[in-house]
Design an enzyme around this catalytic site. Structure first.
Site, PDB file in Angstrom:
ATOM      1  CD1 TRP A 106      -2.478  -2.116   1.422  1.00 33.34           C
ATOM      2  CD2 TRP A 106      -3.048  -0.880  -0.355  1.00 33.34           C
ATOM      3  NE1 TRP A 106      -3.514  -2.744   0.778  1.00 33.34           N
ATOM      4  CE2 TRP A 106      -3.883  -2.017  -0.317  1.00 33.34           C
ATOM      5  CE3 TRP A 106      -3.214   0.029  -1.398  1.00 33.34           C
ATOM      6  CZ2 TRP A 106      -4.875  -2.262  -1.274  1.00 33.34           C
ATOM      7  CZ3 TRP A 106      -4.204  -0.198  -2.356  1.00 33.34           C
ATOM      8  CH2 TRP A 106      -5.019  -1.338  -2.280  1.00 33.34           C
ATOM      9  CG  ASP A 176      -3.172   4.400   4.271  1.00 36.12           C
ATOM     10  OD1 ASP A 176      -4.198   4.164   4.942  1.00 36.12           O
ATOM     11  OD2 ASP A 176      -2.950   3.874   3.155  1.00 36.12           O
ATOM     12  CE  LYS A 200      -8.551  -3.033   3.088  1.00 38.23           C
ATOM     13  NZ  LYS A 200      -7.449  -2.152   2.741  1.00 38.23           N
TER      14      LYS A 200
END
Ligand SMILES: *Cc1c(COP(=O)(O)O)cnc(C)c1O
Length: 367
Positions: A106, A176, A200
């Site tokens: 990511w 993040d 998530k």
């Protein structure tokens, strides 16, 4: 096909949600009790929805102990849009350099959009070590005059998580937290910008939480379209255009569950630690069969990634797990292997069932 069960859904994302939240969401699709209409057909300009947004904000502020210096926004576009919005607002037209850590799948995605906006320095790159570990503070040589420092607190794919906050206190810290926001307490005052999509750990896909120190926005360059400018969303109380009403409503239910059923983030963190400890203990006690991906000190409490000695054994593991009702255990397509995601809503007893299955599978494999 065997029946799958929500309780045994170890998906990396969208992830599992609490049973009670699913029941309330189901009821709200028919009719929100205090309104009498389906949540899917209530105006985003209604008083009811304004109160929903207000309560989501209040609940997250309470859970995180968020100071007033920080604004809280509900946006769309996922974490991926933030990969672009952050450098557009904080790096464009700046003579400064933005610092990034490349620690996994990511964070890799976060870097190219930043390069479009200005100078980027990759402070540390985990590719050579296969993204199995994170840097120690002593490996990070920060500059004092960076535009900002960006990192991903939990690399969801590889299952590696920072357990200390990296960066300098005098450089804006951007993080993040898509896969671990509200999974444990931390000091939000040490962050200038945090973003996390909901799917998530916090709710369904469609809504992204942004927490931003208000005075960070004094330096935003001209020429940014309003929809991409946090200031427009602050002014509109997160209702700049039609927001994802249903997704935000479910996030509200999840925050209520965290406060009322779980009892806050300290309690949530303790439960999450128990779940992770149980799984890593099984992995470590069968190290001939299960090979944990992450270096032990960087192990994630949210995503437990491991491999088996061969892809045949991994396939057998996944097939047998499926027969037992487990799902979502296949590793991310970029990495392979197995990954058990144990977000907030994953129950300890479900993790214990997975541990029992892994124990049986190991015994069987030894025969
Ligand atoms: C899943 C994930 C993303 C991608 O989010 P989208 O909402 O699909 O854009 C980004 N960052 C992290 C840490 C993630 O886990």
């Amino acid at each position: 096909m065997s029946e799958l069960s929500n309780a045994l859904n170890f998906s990396g994302g969208p992830g599992v949600l609490p049973e009670s939240v699913l029941n309330e969401a189901q009821e709200a699709i028919r009719s929100v009790p205090e309104v009498g209409l389906s949540v899917l057909g209530i105006s985003h300009r209604s008083d009811w929805f304004a109160a929903v947004v207000e309560e989501v904000e209040r609940n997250i502020r309470q859970l995180l102990q968020l100071p007033d210096s920080h604004a809280l926004l509900l946006l769309q576009g996922g974490a991926t849009l933030q990969f672009s919005m952050v450098p557009m607002l904080l790096l464009r037209d700046s003579s400064k350099t933005a610092e990034y850590i490349h620690s996994g799948y990511w964070s890799r995605q976060s870097i190219p959009p930043a390069r479009l906006e200005g100078e980027v320095s990759v402070l540390w790159d985990g590719e050579a070590s296969g993204f199995r570990r994170l840097p120690a503070a002593s490996e990070l040589h920060h500059r004092a005059d960076a535009a900002y420092f960006h990192y991903v607190s939990n690399e969801t794919v590889e299952g590696i998580q920072f357990h200390e906050i990296p960066g300098r206190e005098d450089v804006p810290r951007v993080c993040d937290m898509s896969s671990d926001l509200l999974s444990r307490p931390f000091d939000p005052d040490r962050f200038d910008l945090i973003y996390a999509h909901a799917q998530k750990n916090l709710g369904p896909a469609g809504v992204t939480i942004v927490i931003v120190r208000r005075d960070l926005l004094d330096q935003v360059p001209d020429g940014i379209p309003a929809v991409l400018d946090y200031r427009a969303h602050i002014k509109a109380h997160s209702i700049y255009n039609t927001p994802p009403v249903f997704a935000i409503y479910v996030v509200l239910l999840v925050t209520r569950w965290l406060i009322e059923d779980i009892g806050g983030l300290e309690r949530m963190a303790t439960i999450n630690q128990h779940k992770a400890d149980a799984l890593y203990a099984i992995i470590d006690s069968h190290s001939d069969l299960y090979r944990g991906w992450a270096r032990p000190e960087n192990r994630s409490l949210m995503n437990v990634a491991f491999e088996l000695p061969s892809t045949d054994q991994e396939t057998a593991f996944l097939n047998q797990a499926r027969v037992m009702g487990f799902s979502g255990l296949k590793g991310h397509r970029s990495l392979g292997g197995i990954r058990a995601s144990i977000y907030n809503a994953m129950r300890l007893d479900a993790v214990e069932s997975l541990c029992a299955f892994m124990e049986d599978f190991a015994t069987q494999a030894r025969r």
